[in-house]
Design an enzyme around this catalytic site. Structure first.
Site, PDB file in Angstrom:
ATOM      1  NE  ARG A 149      -2.994   0.718  -0.673  1.00  0.00           N
ATOM      2  CZ  ARG A 149      -3.462   0.986  -2.011  1.00  0.00           C
ATOM      3  NH1 ARG A 149      -3.164   2.091  -2.547  1.00  0.00           N
ATOM      4  NH2 ARG A 149      -4.079   0.199  -2.618  1.00  0.00           N
ATOM      5  CE  LYS A 185      -2.872  28.113  -4.930  1.00  0.00           C
ATOM      6  NZ  LYS A 185      -3.984  28.464  -5.705  1.00  0.00           N
ATOM      7  CE  LYS A 224      -0.233  34.708  -3.753  1.00  0.00           C
ATOM      8  NZ  LYS A 224      -0.360  34.355  -5.460  1.00  0.00           N
ATOM      9  CD  GLU A 240      -1.887  38.163  -6.700  1.00  0.00           C
ATOM     10  OE1 GLU A 240      -1.628  36.960  -6.592  1.00  0.00           O
ATOM     11  OE2 GLU A 240      -2.578  38.572  -6.098  1.00  0.00           O
ATOM     12  CG  ASP A 261      -4.537  36.529  -9.363  1.00  0.00           C
ATOM     13  OD1 ASP A 261      -4.454  35.545  -9.799  1.00  0.00           O
ATOM     14  OD2 ASP A 261      -5.193  37.128  -8.563  1.00  0.00           O
TER      15      ASP A 261
END
Length: 278
Positions: A99, A134, A166, A196, A217
């Protein structure tokens, strides 16, 4: 990209300890310790395989007498029914590692397959596909390796690699120009600054402040095309936000340099692989 073996081994050991704890009740009570067997990993779909050596390492950590043959190497295309690798050794080791090995190779192959598909969609344009931060905690090196294996590129690896302004950074610093100016006074000559932007006005401000990379963006492909014309090569343009399979080609044809896609790592579908033991 070469994965650090110390990292790989530590990750596998953590996964095995999580899965086995103190014993495998089923295997340890059922299978004689001296029994041996053969195993094979079989693709249950078409795609790009990734993580073959990682999967093999799981079994080798459990029992270094396990032998193997890799038939499909990382980055190779596989068809449904193809045998990816074979194993031979103690049956207990094959069962205990099954597994954990499948979890890793299925996840990595899913990322590589998705990356390959996205790279194919933009083929023929100047744009290249990149991942984002992410990623799942602890799995970033594996996930970014899988992205490259599929034919896409890595964005910054972590917060130390580059300065990326950002919206929250910009708001906290008092605007794009103030933020870039403050950073330029402190970062070294090797550190690039990305900003951004959400509008063409913000794009023009970032250009005037000499940002190295400008993120567009959640802009539409039509607006991105205007941004490309305004920029005229003065900065690298990265498209990001809300990009899907349906809009990806139009975004690439706008003329941007990079298209970053968080979905490559944060919500990818595992590639279907089964292990069979004889």
């Amino acid at each position: 990209m070469i994965l650090n073996q110390i990292y790989v081994d530590n990750l596998i050991k953590t996964a095995l300890l999580e899965d086995i704890n103190y014993c495998d009740v089923t295997t340890d009570y059922l299978i004689p310790a001296e029994q041996t067997g053969n195993g094979k990993f079989v693709a249950k779909a078409d795609g790009i395989v990734c993580g073959t050596e990682i999967a093999v390492r799981v079994f080798r950590i459990l029992d270094d007498s396990v032998t193997f043959t890799i038939l499909k190497h990382d980055g190779e295309e596989v068809k449904k029914g193809d045998v990816i690798l074979t194993l031979a050794g103690k049956t207990t080791a094959l069962l205990k590692g099954e597994r954990t090995a499948l979890n890793l190779i299925q996840h990595m192959s899913g990322i590589a397959t998705a990356s390959h598909r996205y790279a194919q969609i933009v083929e023929g344009t100047r744009a290249c596909i990149a991942d984002t931060r992410k990623t799942l905690p602890g799995l970033r090196p594996l996930q970014k390796y899988a992205v490259m294996t599929g034919g896409a590129k890595n964005h910054r690896y972590n917060l130390s690699d580059a300065a990326m302004l950002k919206d929250n950074h910009i708001d906290a610093a008092g605007g794009i120009t103030k933020a870039i100016t403050a950073l330029r006074q402190k970062v070294g000559h090797m550190t690039k600054i990305e900003v951004e932007t959400r509008t063409l006005e913000e794009l023009q401000e970032a250009l005037a402040a000499k940002a190295d990379i400008i993120m567009l963006d959640n802009m539409s492909p039509a607006l991105m095309k205007q941004a490309v014309a305004i920029t005229n090569g003065r900065a690298i343009l990265e498209a990001s936000g809300g990009i899907t399979d349906e809009t990806l080609r139009a975004v690439a044809e706008s003329g941007v340099d990079i298209i970053s896609v968080g979905a490559l790592t944060h919500s990818v579908t595992a590639f279907d692989i089964s292990m069979y033991i004889q």
